[in-house]
Scaffold this active site. Structure first.
Site, PDB file in Angstrom:
ATOM      1  N   ARG A 288       0.849  -1.190   0.000  1.00  0.00           N
ATOM      2  CA  ARG A 288       0.000   0.000   0.000  1.00  0.00           C
ATOM      3  C   ARG A 288       0.888   1.245   0.000  1.00  0.00           C
ATOM      4  O   ARG A 288       2.040   1.195   0.455  1.00  0.00           O
ATOM      5  CB  ARG A 288      -0.900   0.015   1.242  1.00  0.00           C
ATOM      6  CG  ARG A 288      -1.841  -1.158   1.341  1.00  0.00           C
ATOM      7  CD  ARG A 288      -2.881  -0.902   2.441  1.00  0.00           C
ATOM      8  NE  ARG A 288      -2.267  -0.658   3.735  1.00  0.00           N
ATOM      9  CZ  ARG A 288      -2.013  -1.594   4.645  1.00  0.00           C
ATOM     10  NH1 ARG A 288      -2.294  -2.861   4.391  1.00  0.00           N
ATOM     11  NH2 ARG A 288      -1.482  -1.271   5.807  1.00  0.00           N
TER      12      ARG A 288
ATOM     13  N   ASP B 143      -1.630   1.447  -4.822  1.00  0.00           N
ATOM     14  CA  ASP B 143      -3.005   1.268  -4.353  1.00  0.00           C
ATOM     15  C   ASP B 143      -3.704   0.342  -5.341  1.00  0.00           C
ATOM     16  O   ASP B 143      -4.028   0.745  -6.461  1.00  0.00           O
ATOM     17  CB  ASP B 143      -3.709   2.622  -4.282  1.00  0.00           C
ATOM     18  CG  ASP B 143      -5.153   2.503  -3.788  1.00  0.00           C
ATOM     19  OD1 ASP B 143      -5.618   1.367  -3.555  1.00  0.00           O
ATOM     20  OD2 ASP B 143      -5.806   3.555  -3.655  1.00  0.00           O
ATOM     21  N   LEU B 144      -3.911  -0.896  -4.931  1.00  0.00           N
ATOM     22  CA  LEU B 144      -4.459  -1.903  -5.848  1.00  0.00           C
ATOM     23  C   LEU B 144      -5.904  -1.615  -6.248  1.00  0.00           C
ATOM     24  O   LEU B 144      -6.398  -2.181  -7.223  1.00  0.00           O
ATOM     25  CB  LEU B 144      -4.362  -3.288  -5.210  1.00  0.00           C
ATOM     26  CG  LEU B 144      -2.942  -3.813  -4.962  1.00  0.00           C
ATOM     27  CD1 LEU B 144      -2.983  -5.148  -4.237  1.00  0.00           C
ATOM     28  CD2 LEU B 144      -2.181  -3.947  -6.280  1.00  0.00           C
ATOM     29  N   LYS B 145      -6.558  -0.708  -5.516  1.00  0.00           N
ATOM     30  CA  LYS B 145      -7.941  -0.356  -5.855  1.00  0.00           C
ATOM     31  C   LYS B 145      -8.018   0.829  -6.812  1.00  0.00           C
ATOM     32  O   LYS B 145      -9.098   1.157  -7.316  1.00  0.00           O
ATOM     33  CB  LYS B 145      -8.729  -0.037  -4.576  1.00  0.00           C
ATOM     34  CG  LYS B 145      -8.860  -1.214  -3.628  1.00  0.00           C
ATOM     35  CD  LYS B 145      -9.648  -0.810  -2.382  1.00  0.00           C
ATOM     36  CE  LYS B 145      -9.772  -1.989  -1.416  1.00  0.00           C
ATOM     37  NZ  LYS B 145     -10.512  -1.617  -0.178  1.00  0.00           N
TER      38      LYS B 145
ATOM     39  N   GLY C   4      -8.446 -14.922  11.923  1.00  0.00           N
ATOM     40  CA  GLY C   4      -7.683 -15.681  12.900  1.00  0.00           C
ATOM     41  C   GLY C   4      -6.233 -15.257  12.926  1.00  0.00           C
ATOM     42  O   GLY C   4      -5.751 -14.539  12.052  1.00  0.00           O
ATOM     43  N   HIS C   5      -5.536 -15.715  13.960  1.00  0.00           N
ATOM     44  CA  HIS C   5      -4.096 -15.540  14.072  1.00  0.00           C
ATOM     45  C   HIS C   5      -3.495 -16.866  14.504  1.00  0.00           C
ATOM     46  O   HIS C   5      -4.207 -17.859  14.706  1.00  0.00           O
ATOM     47  CB  HIS C   5      -3.748 -14.417  15.051  1.00  0.00           C
ATOM     48  CG  HIS C   5      -3.917 -13.039  14.480  1.00  0.00           C
ATOM     49  ND1 HIS C   5      -3.183 -12.590  13.405  1.00  0.00           N
ATOM     50  CD2 HIS C   5      -4.746 -12.021  14.838  1.00  0.00           C
ATOM     51  CE1 HIS C   5      -3.544 -11.356  13.124  1.00  0.00           C
ATOM     52  NE2 HIS C   5      -4.492 -10.989  13.965  1.00  0.00           N
TER      53      HIS C   5
ATOM     54  N   TYR D   9      -5.187 -20.823  14.935  1.00  0.00           N
ATOM     55  CA  TYR D   9      -4.936 -21.958  14.049  1.00  0.00           C
ATOM     56  C   TYR D   9      -4.374 -23.143  14.842  1.00  0.00           C
ATOM     57  O   TYR D   9      -4.721 -24.294  14.573  1.00  0.00           O
ATOM     58  CB  TYR D   9      -3.971 -21.556  12.927  1.00  0.00           C
ATOM     59  CG  TYR D   9      -4.370 -20.295  12.213  1.00  0.00           C
ATOM     60  CD1 TYR D   9      -5.714 -20.016  11.935  1.00  0.00           C
ATOM     61  CD2 TYR D   9      -3.417 -19.354  11.832  1.00  0.00           C
ATOM     62  CE1 TYR D   9      -6.081 -18.852  11.299  1.00  0.00           C
ATOM     63  CE2 TYR D   9      -3.779 -18.185  11.184  1.00  0.00           C
ATOM     64  CZ  TYR D   9      -5.111 -17.934  10.926  1.00  0.00           C
ATOM     65  OH  TYR D   9      -5.476 -16.767  10.289  1.00  0.00           O
TER      66      TYR D   9
ATOM     67  N   ASP E 190       2.081 -19.685  11.839  1.00  0.00           N
ATOM     68  CA  ASP E 190       2.552 -18.693  10.872  1.00  0.00           C
ATOM     69  C   ASP E 190       3.774 -19.187  10.101  1.00  0.00           C
ATOM     70  O   ASP E 190       3.833 -19.065   8.869  1.00  0.00           O
ATOM     71  CB  ASP E 190       2.925 -17.399  11.596  1.00  0.00           C
ATOM     72  CG  ASP E 190       1.716 -16.542  11.922  1.00  0.00           C
ATOM     73  OD1 ASP E 190       0.595 -16.922  11.548  1.00  0.00           O
ATOM     74  OD2 ASP E 190       1.888 -15.491  12.558  1.00  0.00           O
TER      75      ASP E 190
END
Length: 370
Positions: free
Chosen positions: A37, A70-72, A135-136, A140, A166
């Site tokens: 971003r 900015d991918l949008k 979740g984190h 998991y 992770d």
């Protein structure tokens, strides 16, 4: 020349799982371009600071490039096309469906770039009842049955020290499957979509409990497994000064040496008769002396007994430093340096010299194109 030096990786991921996966690839020679971003990815704001940069970000992004986008925004995909045309690997870590809504889903890119290896890392996978659930790491581990292996009902719950989901469920499976996909592409000329779910690997770590349950008809409850608290041969014992001794004396020869060294009474050495009694007596003995005593007595005996090291002791450990574990350094944009994240990458695949590399400023490589 390193094994991945001819590969280009586009990394849309943030925080830990994807960035560590792309760090493995970068350390093996790949060119990694982070697509962030305009304000930069979230890890850039995590404390503590290293000069102008977040230390956690610097540790995970050594030697990468940064493209701020900015991918949008209108025209974002067109700006990416020169890189997409050359890319070998794409890593993304959004919730399922997000990349498709941005016009960057695998179905959209496959037609134009059939050789692209597209790796999606998520908590629960691209499909299934929990696919879009937040979740984190701890979630998991909880849902996959791993945490439950060592928790006794009603007991004290220790905080897991490692982000197993992770790293061992996200980063490392991503790298493994990317390398398999590269091998497959060598044969077929075609890329593929890799669905990496961090929760999937938690069952892998519960392998012993799964085997036990299927063979006996009863899955072990928390703390009942040989490696999760049931055996006095494989436990942490508190020392007299409040620290810990890690005992892993599973084999009989190691167990015998350990028992003799600490003076455990003969009847209690037959630990299968009453494991709790044996463990309780060992706990009493170990609590009678400080950690330094047990380190001096037990570690030279080569009986799988080790005093737990703090992190500051670990980074100065002669064995770890001799292995070059902390040789790779990263420099953040203002010039301050630190040790980069140590990776278990075989020396034969690393660069010949542990070169100092930069972590990128946000958008530092915007004008470099493909």
């Amino acid at each position: 020349m390193q094994p991945l030096s001819d590969l280009l990786v586009l990394d849309f991921s943030t925080l830990l799982p994807g960035p560590m996966a792309s760090l493995f690839l970068a350390e093996a020679g790949a060119r990694v371009v982070k697509v962030e971003r305009p304000e930069g990815e979230d890890m850039r704001r995590y404390p503590p600071r290293l000069g102008d940069e977040a230390a956690p970000f610097a540790a995970l992004n050594r030697g990468k490039e940064s493209l701020a986008l900015d991918l949008k925004a209108a025209g974002a995909i067109e700006r990416l096309r020169p890189l997409l045309a050359r890319a070998d690997i794409l890593i993304e870590q959004f919730r399922p469906g997000v990349m498709a809504r941005l016009g960057l889903g695998y179905a959209e890119l496959k037609e134009a770039y059939p050789r692209l290896i597209y790796c999606s890392i998520s908590g629960y996978g691209q499909a299934g009842p929990r696919a879009n659930e937040a979740g984190h790491d701890i979630n998991y581990q909880a849902i996959g049955g791993l945490l439950g292996q060592s928790l006794r009902r009603g007991g004290v719950a220790p905080q897991p020290p490692a982000l197993v989901a992770d790293i061992a469920g996200g980063s490392m499976p991503a790298v493994l499957n990317i390398l398999l996909a590269l091998r497959e592409r060598d044969r077929t000329g075609k890329g593929c979509h890799l669905d990496i779910a961090m929760t999937d690997a938690m069952a892998c770590f519960a392998w012993y409990g799964l085997a036990t349950g299927q063979a006996s008809g009863r899955y072990p409850a928390g703390g009942e497994g040989v490696l999760t608290g049931a055996s006095p041969r494989y436990r942490l014992y508190a020392t007299g000064d409040g620290w810990f001794l890690a005992v892993g004396a599973l084999e009989e020869k190691f167990w015998a040496t350990f028992c003799t060294a600490i003076g455990l009474e003969e009847p209690l050495r037959h630990d299968a008769c009453d494991p709790d009694a044996t463990g309780g007596r060992i706990a009493q003995i170990i609590a009678g002396q400080p950690a330094a005593h047990w380190r001096a007595l037990l570690e030279p005996l080569d009986c799988c007994c080790t005093v737990v090291r703090s992190l500051d002791e670990a980074v100065a450990d002669p064995h770890l430093t001799a292995r070059g574990l902390f040789d790779r350094q990263v420099e953040e944009p203002s010039g301050r340096r630190m040790v980069s994240t140590p990776l278990p990458l075989a020396p034969v695949f690393r660069d010949a010299a542990p070169a100092l590399r930069r972590s990128p400023a946000v958008g530092e490589h915007d004008g470099e194109g493909g």
